[in-house]
Design an enzyme around this catalytic site. Structure first.
Site, PDB file in Angstrom:
ATOM      1  N   ARG A   1     -13.761   3.816   4.302  1.00 32.17           N
ATOM      2  CA  ARG A   1     -15.156   4.068   4.242  1.00 32.17           C
ATOM      3  C   ARG A   1     -15.641   5.557   4.027  1.00 32.17           C
ATOM      4  O   ARG A   1     -15.039   6.331   4.111  1.00 32.17           O
ATOM      5  CB  ARG A   1     -15.513   3.772   5.763  1.00 32.17           C
TER       6      ARG A   1
ATOM      7  N   GLY B   1      -0.318   4.658  -0.143  1.00 32.96           N
ATOM      8  CA  GLY B   1      -0.897   6.022  -0.042  1.00 32.96           C
ATOM      9  C   GLY B   1       0.035   6.770   0.959  1.00 32.96           C
ATOM     10  O   GLY B   1       1.024   6.618   0.971  1.00 32.96           O
TER      11      GLY B   1
ATOM     12  N   GLY C   1       0.814  -1.116  -0.053  1.00 28.99           N
ATOM     13  CA  GLY C   1      -0.026  -0.172  -0.013  1.00 28.99           C
ATOM     14  C   GLY C   1       0.909   1.318  -0.071  1.00 28.99           C
ATOM     15  O   GLY C   1       1.683   1.420   0.843  1.00 28.99           O
TER      16      GLY C   1
ATOM     17  N   ASN D   1      -8.185  -0.595   7.925  1.00 35.26           N
ATOM     18  CA  ASN D   1      -9.318  -0.625   9.012  1.00 35.26           C
ATOM     19  C   ASN D   1     -10.329  -1.452   8.236  1.00 35.26           C
ATOM     20  O   ASN D   1     -10.372  -1.679   7.016  1.00 35.26           O
ATOM     21  CB  ASN D   1      -9.761   0.921   9.133  1.00 35.26           C
TER      22      ASN D   1
ATOM     23  N   ILE E   1       0.165   7.091   4.117  1.00 30.08           N
ATOM     24  CA  ILE E   1       0.646   6.026   5.374  1.00 30.08           C
ATOM     25  C   ILE E   1       2.043   5.539   4.512  1.00 30.08           C
ATOM     26  O   ILE E   1       2.915   5.586   5.361  1.00 30.08           O
ATOM     27  CB  ILE E   1      -0.073   5.289   6.216  1.00 30.08           C
TER      28      ILE E   1
ATOM     29  N   HIS F   1     -10.087  -0.838  18.008  1.00 30.68           N
ATOM     30  CA  HIS F   1      -9.717   0.492  17.496  1.00 30.68           C
ATOM     31  C   HIS F   1     -10.709   0.886  16.728  1.00 30.68           C
ATOM     32  O   HIS F   1     -11.287   0.814  15.646  1.00 30.68           O
ATOM     33  CB  HIS F   1      -8.783   0.079  16.335  1.00 30.68           C
TER      34      HIS F   1
ATOM     35  N   ARG G   1      -2.012   9.274  21.079  1.00 27.90           N
ATOM     36  CA  ARG G   1      -2.921  10.587  21.342  1.00 27.90           C
ATOM     37  C   ARG G   1      -3.336  10.526  22.650  1.00 27.90           C
ATOM     38  O   ARG G   1      -3.423  11.936  23.312  1.00 27.90           O
ATOM     39  CB  ARG G   1      -4.133  10.039  20.533  1.00 27.90           C
TER      40      ARG G   1
ATOM     41  N   ASP H   1       2.215  -1.423  -4.814  1.00 29.01           N
ATOM     42  CA  ASP H   1       0.819  -0.916  -4.898  1.00 29.01           C
ATOM     43  C   ASP H   1       0.281  -1.467  -6.057  1.00 29.01           C
ATOM     44  O   ASP H   1       1.059  -1.829  -7.236  1.00 29.01           O
ATOM     45  CB  ASP H   1       0.342   0.735  -4.757  1.00 29.01           C
TER      46      ASP H   1
END
Length: 322
Positions: A83, A12, A10, A121, A14, A176, A152, A34
């Site tokens: 999503r 993207g 992947g 996710n 991240i 998560h 966080r 990718d």
């Protein structure tokens, strides 16, 4: 000595940030994968061209073939779709389950000895599916969630108390999502538990409750601000902490989505708990005592994860045969 090989599945936001951090930390050579032709090639070349400025010698390459991942010691998976408005949970699960099946097959064939970190996710369900699809030992497949959520929480606490983030420790367990469980009693400032700091007048219980809620909604807060994307700097840094602990056998205690088979009373599920990550992968699950509200909150979070996993089993029943 040959450098470690790290596969990023992947490419993207991240994925690109991961590649840059790996170079800066000299963790190993990078292969960015990718399905979009040109994207991993372009990003890897761009980052590689920063190496003379930054002073790192890691090699970076981009590919559209899983074969290029052959021999990777670590694979970090961000592939999948977010999503979107109008998309149901099952729609998202269906799409990303297919992605995990493809990724798992690629890892199984070309990097069967890798330590795999999943970021896709819905995290707790996707890392479960990825482990099933890849067939890798459960201790070598983990999900990145708790490190990010705990980071966080630590940041918000450091800001509240006006102290260095280095002096704040915190653990967030469970799934998560908004059912995650920030553990107040196990969170400290220079070793002083948060409940004691409330008694000392440093803050109020109401403020702690607000910070806990903000932590639970940390990802959504960033999505709402960006409007066209989601967090990528902190998620990438969190995954790098996990990869570094494995590659350098640091044996750090990190909250990760780990496979549980009896621990915490949970069976055949990936749920966020404290683990020790070393050269063998997940070397120990730290089964801390949970009681009262913490146990109730953890059980609710586990139930939410179970709902996602059950949905995965209905959508892709063949995963259960692996």
């Amino acid at each position: 000595m040959a450098r470690d090989k790290i596969g990023l599945i992947g490419s993207g936001q991240i994925g690109g940030t991961l590649a840059h951090l790996i170079g800066l930390k000299e963790l190993g050579d990078v292969v960015m994968f990718d399905i979009a032709d040109g994207v991993p090639q372009g990003k890897s070349l761009d980052i590689a061209q920063s190496s003379p400025v930054e002073g790192f010698d890691a090699r970076l390459a981009g590919t559209n073939s899983y074969e290029a991942l052959e021999g990777a010691g670590v694979c970090i998976v961000t592939a999948g779709v977010p999503r979107k408005p109008g998309m149901s949970r099952d729609d998202l699960l269906g799409i990303n389950l297919k992605v995990m099946e493809q990724v798992g097959a690629g890892i199984r064939k070309y990097a069967p000895d890798a330590f795999v970190i999943c970021i896709t996710n819905p995290l707790d369900a996707m890392v479960w599916a990825l482990q099933k699809a890849s067939g890798l030992p459960a201790k070598k497949v983990v999900g990145m969630a708790g490190v990010l959520d705990s980071s966080r929480f630590r940041y918000f606490l450091a800001d509240e108390f006006n102290v260095s983030v280095e002096d704040v420790t915190a653990f967030v367990l469970g799934g998560h999502g908004d059912s995650m469980v920030p553990l107040v009693k196990y969170s400290t400032v220079a070793g002083i538990p948060l409940p004691d700091l409330v008694k000392m007048g440093w803050t109020s219980q109401a403020r702690i409750d607000e910070i806990v809620d903000r932590t639970r909604n940390g990802g959504a807060e960033i999505v709402n601000l960006l409007k066209t994307g989601s967090a990528f700097y902190a998620p990438a840094a969190s995954a790098i902490a996990m990869a570094e602990s494995f590659l350098r056998d640091k044996k750090r205690v990190l909250p990760c989505a780990a496979y549980l088979n009896g621990e915490f009373g949970v069976y055949d599920m990936y749920v966020g708990v404290p683990v020790v990550i070393g050269a063998k992968g997940v070397e120990r699950i730290v089964e801390i005592e949970l009681a009262g509200r913490d146990r109730e909150a953890f059980d609710r979070s586990v139930a939410a994860v179970q709902g996602l996993v059950d949905a995965c089993k209905k959508i892709a029943p063949d995963l259960l045969d692996r």
